[in-house]
Design an enzyme around this catalytic site. Structure first.
Site, short mmCIF file in Angstrom:
data_model
loop_
_atom_site.label_atom_id
_atom_site.label_comp_id
_atom_site.label_asym_id
_atom_site.label_seq_id
_atom_site.Cartn_x
_atom_site.Cartn_y
_atom_site.Cartn_z
N ASP A 94 0.95 -1.32 -0.02
CA ASP A 94 0.10 0.15 0.19
C ASP A 94 0.90 1.09 0.16
OD1 ASP A 94 0.79 -0.70 2.72
OD2 ASP A 94 -0.56 1.11 3.29
N GLU A 156 0.03 -1.04 5.62
CA GLU A 156 1.27 -0.17 6.64
C GLU A 156 1.17 1.34 6.64
OE1 GLU A 156 5.10 1.58 8.07
OE2 GLU A 156 4.03 1.81 5.97
#
Length: 454
Positions: A94, A156
């Site tokens: 991500d 994250e």
């Protein structure tokens, strides 16, 4: 065992052979705007996970997409040869939101090379980390000298809210002798580094209320305090005149002896002419091992819409970075106590926690760390790696330390001080990326030799 491990020359040749395909796959990942923040289209995060899973399956790993109430992570495994150790390779797929689009020199999700750097959101943080792992796998093909577990997280950047649950649910599958977390940075272009300490984090909101509703600033100004002025006055108590954090009860410690040149730091931070550094003590202490407190945003009437009225309530978001060794719960309590104690003019102050995360200190000694330094030294053609602290936070490292106490945790990365991760024009130095890929391939070999069982 050692006869089956590829030598340095063979690994160099293999990485050189694989780099065009590795870069092409990196660019494909960068084109996927996988942002896990609320309000964004999560179908892109799903597409990003699928793309990563496809890459792992192509390397012969048993692969599945997993989740624990949050965004998808990818786990891929290949068992160890007899007597060989297992290495867990972590990265995340991500990315951060792009922020102000006008600040980007090119489309954030269309990778572009300029002056030896690849620009695009996630090009460095952390899709290059994903591809460094895959480059190492491709260098060996079917002859991996260790077992591998790839764990590629999907949220994250949004705080890893479901990571603890994922690690608990897949603890046995993720168990390893060595954990490589490819989400940090090197000391400089041409100088590799191991990260041995990271600050923790507390994000909090402070709201100040002084009135039931907005009232005429002429009729009541000078008598009734407005909330925005009270908030500004309150926020001014958070730092000393020199710029040190003034909240009592926070922990600080000395950093390593490594010096950070002032001119280099000014350039990397983009500080304007005449702007001074804040705080006291050595620069590395201030950046790595002392608390830092920033005001990230304020909710109040925008200037274009502000009437001539006293503001009844105002809110600010605070970002507190904690020194290694501090505890986020006690730090939040200290911050809350400070804000409540210094409320001006009897204003009502409410402090709420948004998120927190633990700092980390890593004892970078032992055979796995020696193997890593040997790999870095070779990949960077004899340049000695350095141990660094990082002012940022990777709170889940503390979780890894707790769940896998016997594993050596190596915090590495593909970024450099010019990567501008999280900012506009994020970029990856392509020459350093190739060295990082070679270093990881070498690391698998050196770890296999150092930790072979029997």
């Amino acid at each position: 065992m050692t006869d089956s491990i590829m030598d340095e020359a063979a690994l160099r040749a293999a990485i050189l052979r694989e780099m065009p395909g590795v870069r092409a796959d990196l660019e494909r990942l960068v084109r996927i705007p996988g942002i896990a923040f609320e309000g964004f289209d999560f179908s892109h995060v799903e597409a990003s996970a699928e793309a990563v899973a496809e890459l792992l399956r192509a390397e012969g790993l048993q692969t599945r997409i997993v989740r624990a109430g949050g965004q998808p992570a990818v786990i891929g495994t290949k068992p160890a040869p007899p007597g060989a150790p297992t290495v867990l390779l972590y990265a995340h797929h991500d990315v951060q939101p792009i922020g102000d689009r006008s600040m980007w020199q090119s489309d954030p999700f269309e990778p572009v090379e300029r002056d030896g750097r690849l620009y695009g959101r996630g090009a460095a943080d952390d899709k290059a980390g994903v591809m460094a792992h895959i480059a190492a796998l491709r260098a060996y093909g079917d002859a991996l000298p260790v077992g591998v577990v790839l764990f590629i997280e999907g949220e994250e950047e949004y705080g890893s809210e479901s990571l603890d649950a994922l690690l608990e649910a897949h603890r046995d599958e993720l168990s390893a002798d060595v954990i490589v977390i490819a989400d940090s940075a090197n000391w400089d272009v041409g100088v590799p580094a191991l990260t041995t300490s990271l600050r923790g984090i507390v994000n909090a909101f402070v709201e100040v209320r002084t009135l039931d509703s907005a009232v005429h600033s002429g009729m009541f100004g000078g008598i009734a305090p407005d909330a925005l002025t009270a908030l500004v006055k309150l926020l001014g108590t958070l730092h000393t005149e020199a710029g040190d954090v003034a909240v009592e009860g926070l922990f600080g410690r000395a950093a390593s002896a490594l010096d950070y040149p002032e001119d280099r730091l000014r350039a990397e931070a983009g500080m304007l002419d005449g702007v001074q550094f804040v705080g006291t003590d050595r620069l590395t202490d201030r950046m790595w091992t002392k608390p830092a407190l920033a005001i990230l945003g304020i909710d109040a009437p925008p200037t274009a819409e502000a009437p001539n009225a006293l503001v009844p309530s105002a809110r600010a978001k605070l970002n507190l970075r904690l020194a290694p060794g501090d505890d986020p719960k006690t730090a939040f309590a200290a911050l809350k106590a400070h804000l409540e104690k210094h409320a001006p003019w009897g204003a009502q102050v409410t402090v709420t926690l948004e998120q927190d995360g633990h700092p980390s200190v890593i004892d970078a000694t032992g055979p796995a760390f020696d193997a890593a330094r040997d790999a870095f030294r070779t990949a960077w053609d004899g340049v000695e790696p350095v141990d660094v602290g990082i002012g940022g936070s990777i709170p889940f490292i503390a979780t890894f330390q707790q769940l896998f106490p016997g594993a050596a945790i190596l915090v590495t990365g593909v970024e450099d001080p010019h990567s501008k991760a999280h900012g506009p024009n994020e970029s990856l130095h392509l020459g350093e990326f190739q060295r990082a890929c070679l270093a990881e391939a070498l690391l698998l070999s050196t770890v296999a030799k150092a930790l072979h069982k029997g």
